[in-house]
Scaffold this motif. Sequence first.
Motif, PDB file in Angstrom:
ATOM      1  N   ARG A   1       0.825  -1.213   0.000  1.00 47.11           N
ATOM      2  CA  ARG A   1       0.000   0.000   0.000  1.00 47.11           C
ATOM      3  C   ARG A   1       0.863   1.270   0.000  1.00 47.11           C
ATOM      4  NH1 ARG A   1      -4.815   0.738   2.127  1.00 47.11           N
ATOM      5  NH2 ARG A   1      -3.968   1.909   3.892  1.00 47.11           N
TER       6      ARG A   1
ATOM      7  N   TYR B   1       1.883   3.328  -2.238  1.00 45.38           N
ATOM      8  CA  TYR B   1       1.426   4.488  -3.006  1.00 45.38           C
ATOM      9  C   TYR B   1       0.073   5.015  -2.519  1.00 45.38           C
ATOM     10  CZ  TYR B   1       5.248   3.493  -6.205  1.00 45.38           C
ATOM     11  OH  TYR B   1       6.494   3.296  -6.736  1.00 45.38           O
ATOM     12  N   GLU B   2      -0.490   4.407  -1.475  1.00 42.03           N
ATOM     13  CA  GLU B   2      -1.796   4.816  -0.965  1.00 42.03           C
ATOM     14  C   GLU B   2      -1.725   5.534   0.381  1.00 42.03           C
ATOM     15  OE1 GLU B   2      -4.384   1.390  -0.961  1.00 42.03           O
ATOM     16  OE2 GLU B   2      -3.431   0.628  -2.788  1.00 42.03           O
ATOM     17  N   HIS B   3      -0.782   5.139   1.244  1.00 38.23           N
ATOM     18  CA  HIS B   3      -0.732   5.730   2.581  1.00 38.23           C
ATOM     19  C   HIS B   3       0.132   6.991   2.605  1.00 38.23           C
ATOM     20  CE1 HIS B   3       3.356   4.299   3.149  1.00 38.23           C
ATOM     21  NE2 HIS B   3       2.988   3.053   2.903  1.00 38.23           N
ATOM     22  N   SER B   4       0.116   7.679   3.744  1.00 35.35           N
ATOM     23  CA  SER B   4       0.890   8.923   3.903  1.00 35.35           C
ATOM     24  C   SER B   4       2.075   8.722   4.845  1.00 35.35           C
ATOM     25  CB  SER B   4      -0.017  10.034   4.448  1.00 35.35           C
ATOM     26  OG  SER B   4      -1.074  10.300   3.556  1.00 35.35           O
TER      27      SER B   4
ATOM     28  N   ASP C   1       0.863   3.189   7.689  1.00 32.04           N
ATOM     29  CA  ASP C   1      -0.269   2.360   7.275  1.00 32.04           C
ATOM     30  C   ASP C   1      -0.972   1.839   8.517  1.00 32.04           C
ATOM     31  OD1 ASP C   1      -2.056   0.669   6.123  1.00 32.04           O
ATOM     32  OD2 ASP C   1      -0.615  -0.415   4.873  1.00 32.04           O
TER      33      ASP C   1
ATOM     34  N   LYS D   1       6.822  10.113  -3.609  1.00 31.86           N
ATOM     35  CA  LYS D   1       6.934   8.673  -3.411  1.00 31.86           C
ATOM     36  C   LYS D   1       8.161   8.112  -4.124  1.00 31.86           C
ATOM     37  CE  LYS D   1       3.188   7.541  -0.989  1.00 31.86           C
ATOM     38  NZ  LYS D   1       3.243   6.809   0.300  1.00 31.86           N
TER      39      LYS D   1
END
Length: 451
Positions: free
Chosen positions: A118, A120-123, A126, A185
């Motif tokens: 994940r 590329y989805e979290h900041s 996670d 990223k």
Amino acid sequence: MSNDEILRSNRHRKGGGGQPPKPKKKKRLSRKRVFWTLFFTTALAIFCALGGYLFITINGEKLLNENQGKLTVNPTTKIYDRNANLMGELSLEKSEPVNSDQIPKIIKEAFVATEDRRFYEHSGVDLWSIGRAAVKDVVARSMVEGGSTITQQLAKNIFLTRDKTFFRKATEMSIAMALERHRSKDDIITMYLNRINFGGTIYGIKAASEHYFGQSDLSKLKLWQIATLAAMPKGPSRYNPLRNPELSKERRAVVLQLMNEQGYITQEEMNQAKDINYNYKPPAKQQKYQAFIDYAIDEAQDKFGLSEDDLNIGGYKIYTTMDKDAQQTVENAFADGDNFEKSVDSEPVQGSMVIINQENGSIVALLGGRNYEKKGYSRITNSRRSPGSSIKPIVSYAPAIESGQFSMNSQISNAKQCFGDYCPTNLHGYSSSISMTEALTKSENIPAVWL
């Protein structure tokens, strides 16, 4: 006044001729009371969460600025022999950092698929992974899983502390979130690949490619090689292809499976890359006592729960039981080809040796094979072969002498015979008896089993 009259008088004053006092009415919880209790509890929780988030955010920015660009500030870890003489240091082996455009997309995808799907989805943090790791930690009653993202792993390398505590984890999260606010990223995955440990003192994707495959151009790495490297962060020593080729191959298969499941490679590509065996041998690098140093590092990891990365950059001092004269003697003996049989092919006849202090069980010297390489295959720790005739003095002759019933001149049975279903044979024939000295010299089987 009599005692009975006094008691009756007291009972009368306390409430009436011996009548028990009325029980107090229980206070009932009203809806209003429940509502306000829940309201203030929720408000307090939200306040604490906001305060914690604010602290983490501000602290992360501060720590990121203070530790920007660092990898380690500790001295090298030093290893000493039994007389406290320095025998080696763990100096880091790093290549020049590579730019993002020098790292093929498939390499980045392999590490994302394996370490942080994940990404590329979290900041930076996670929460789903942290929750899963927390449950496992509670069940095991210890910190068994970190739940760290790629950004957190990078943050840990920058912040440098090696202890697994709540404070360290919170700090790691702080820096990870700050990194995500200031870097893209692609910047983060590039920095990560340039800093991560790849076994021993090897750091960075390019250094790893050069060390394990002799390839400095990352674009020329094949899929199975990329998956082999992506398998290592989980356990750099355990999945080192030089030391544990079979375990490395098993873990590589897991990486390829993850890449296939996440759509990075096809089923056919996965199957082809799974079947290839690792057979690269890096150029020899001379380091005295390397076999003993590697063994000591492995034991330090097992005994104290430290990772290879911890030991490399932690500035530790490791004291061992090695005797440098004995170790050098073993290494000289193994370097002399005349001490070994002639090989029938290109592979040299191999061997291994351990010298132990019989008084306290400490290891004095060891060597896991001829031409032993740093973090290479050791026949002491990796091989599971039968000890053969070398076990005879330990399990037969020494206990017999220790019992007081035999000496080296004692005559013992050498007749051809069976022991239950086991019928050993001798290389040099049979006789009714043989001296223990001669039996040991000829390494006969019957006397050893008979004893």
